[in-house]
Scaffold this active site. Structure first.
Site, PDB file in Angstrom:
ATOM      1  N   ASP A  49       0.834  -1.204   0.000  1.00 24.03           N
ATOM      2  CA  ASP A  49       0.000   0.000   0.000  1.00 24.03           C
ATOM      3  C   ASP A  49       0.871   1.257   0.000  1.00 24.03           C
ATOM      4  OD1 ASP A  49       0.921  -0.108   2.605  1.00 24.03           O
ATOM      5  OD2 ASP A  49      -1.056  -0.198   3.537  1.00 24.03           O
ATOM      6  N   LYS A 118      -1.545  -9.557   2.807  1.00 23.77           N
ATOM      7  CA  LYS A 118      -0.868  -9.147   4.039  1.00 23.77           C
ATOM      8  C   LYS A 118      -1.745  -8.172   4.804  1.00 23.77           C
ATOM      9  CE  LYS A 118       2.901  -6.395   4.080  1.00 23.77           C
ATOM     10  NZ  LYS A 118       2.486  -5.257   4.969  1.00 23.77           N
ATOM     11  N   GLU A 120      -1.987  -5.747   8.556  1.00 29.77           N
ATOM     12  CA  GLU A 120      -1.257  -5.147   9.668  1.00 29.77           C
ATOM     13  C   GLU A 120      -2.005  -5.379  10.976  1.00 29.77           C
ATOM     14  OE1 GLU A 120      -0.435  -1.030   9.101  1.00 29.77           O
ATOM     15  OE2 GLU A 120       0.552  -1.318   7.166  1.00 29.77           O
ATOM     16  N   GLU A 184       8.352  -4.450  11.279  1.00 29.70           N
ATOM     17  CA  GLU A 184       8.794  -3.132  10.828  1.00 29.70           C
ATOM     18  C   GLU A 184       9.282  -2.283  11.986  1.00 29.70           C
ATOM     19  OE1 GLU A 184       7.414   0.643   8.020  1.00 29.70           O
ATOM     20  OE2 GLU A 184       6.175  -1.155   8.154  1.00 29.70           O
TER      21      GLU A 184
END
Length: 254
Positions: A49, A118, A120, A184
């Site tokens: 994204d 994916k 988050e 991350e």
């Protein structure tokens, strides 16, 4: 000796972790660059994204829609003959509604031909992850800094309590059945501990060298995107300058 894999699958990624082979991952959003990335031998292509930033010029990843992500994914899938193609579920397409998460994932898989999605988050989105997995759609997790909801970009899990929570989330995702987890901007030590504590492959971005693999935004590592320059993103080229010079030469010739 590293094995020559003709086609990367989720099972191959697991085999790579088990054999202590590092996993390479880069973003791509269009056919031309994805073809170059795939031919160069990358293991995983993420249709991120981050296209919201580097392709559309938005300040954050929030504005990009599911339709936009599918458009980019279609282009990348056409180009990838070796890499596993993973597509980000954009903000608003899965949070708080597991049925919507499944519908979004099915659209991505059916319309683009991608190999996985994916999401988050950890325990707070586990219902969405589990529902997607029941449909047989492979899921990659994403923990640590969550760009879709982060108020500011800073290193995660500096406190021991945060590190414990992060490990718990990783275990939750692993138990649910994700095939890999991106970490991350997590401290190097915590990323190492979690990588050694879970059986699934971990992919780091700004999280040190101890993850099972690494991912970067391709525009960052090629030096094409100048608006944002993450400290952790090593630049292998200064392509924006080279492109400008080439265009200047063309203009002069004209």
């Amino acid at each position: 000796m590293t094995k020559d894999y003709k086609r990367i699958t989720t099972n191959v990624l697991q085999e790579m972790k088990d054999n202590k082979e590092k996993i390479s991952m880069l973003t791509s959003y269009d056919f031309t660059l994805a073809k170059i990335v795939d031919n160069a031998g990358i293991d995983v292509i993420l249709v991120g994204d981050s296209a919201s930033n580097v392709m559309a010029g938005h300040e954050t990843t929030l504005p990009i829609t599911l339709d936009h992500m599918i458009y980019h994914a279609i282009s990348v899938v056409k180009a990838a003959s070796r890499a596993l193609v993973v597509v980000d579920l954009p903000f608003g397409s899965y949070q708080g509604d597991s049925k919507k998460a499944l519908r979004s994932s099915i659209r991505i898989m059916k319309e683009s031909g991608a190999h996985a999605v994916k999401l988050e988050g950890g325990g707070e989105i586990i219902d969405s992850i589990e529902r997607i997995l029941t449909a047989g759609i492979p899921v990659m997790g994403h923990l640590g800094l969550l760009p879709q909801t982060a108020e500011k970009y800073s290193v995660q899990a500096k406190k021991s309590s945060d590190a414990v929570n992060l490990l718990e989330d990783a275990k939750i995702l692993e138990k649910a059945g994700v095939f890999s987890i991106v970490f991350e901007m997590v401290t190097r030590d915590v990323a190492k501990i979690i990588t050694e504590s879970v059986k699934v492959p971990t992919i780091g971005i700004g999280s040190g060298i101890n993850c099972d693999g690494q991912v970067l935004v391709v525009h960052d590592m090629l030096g094409m995107f100048e608006k944002i320059k993450p400290k952790f993103a090593k630049r292998y080229l200064n392509l924006s300058e080279e492109i400008r010079n080439a265009i200047n030469s063309y203009v002069k010739d004209v």
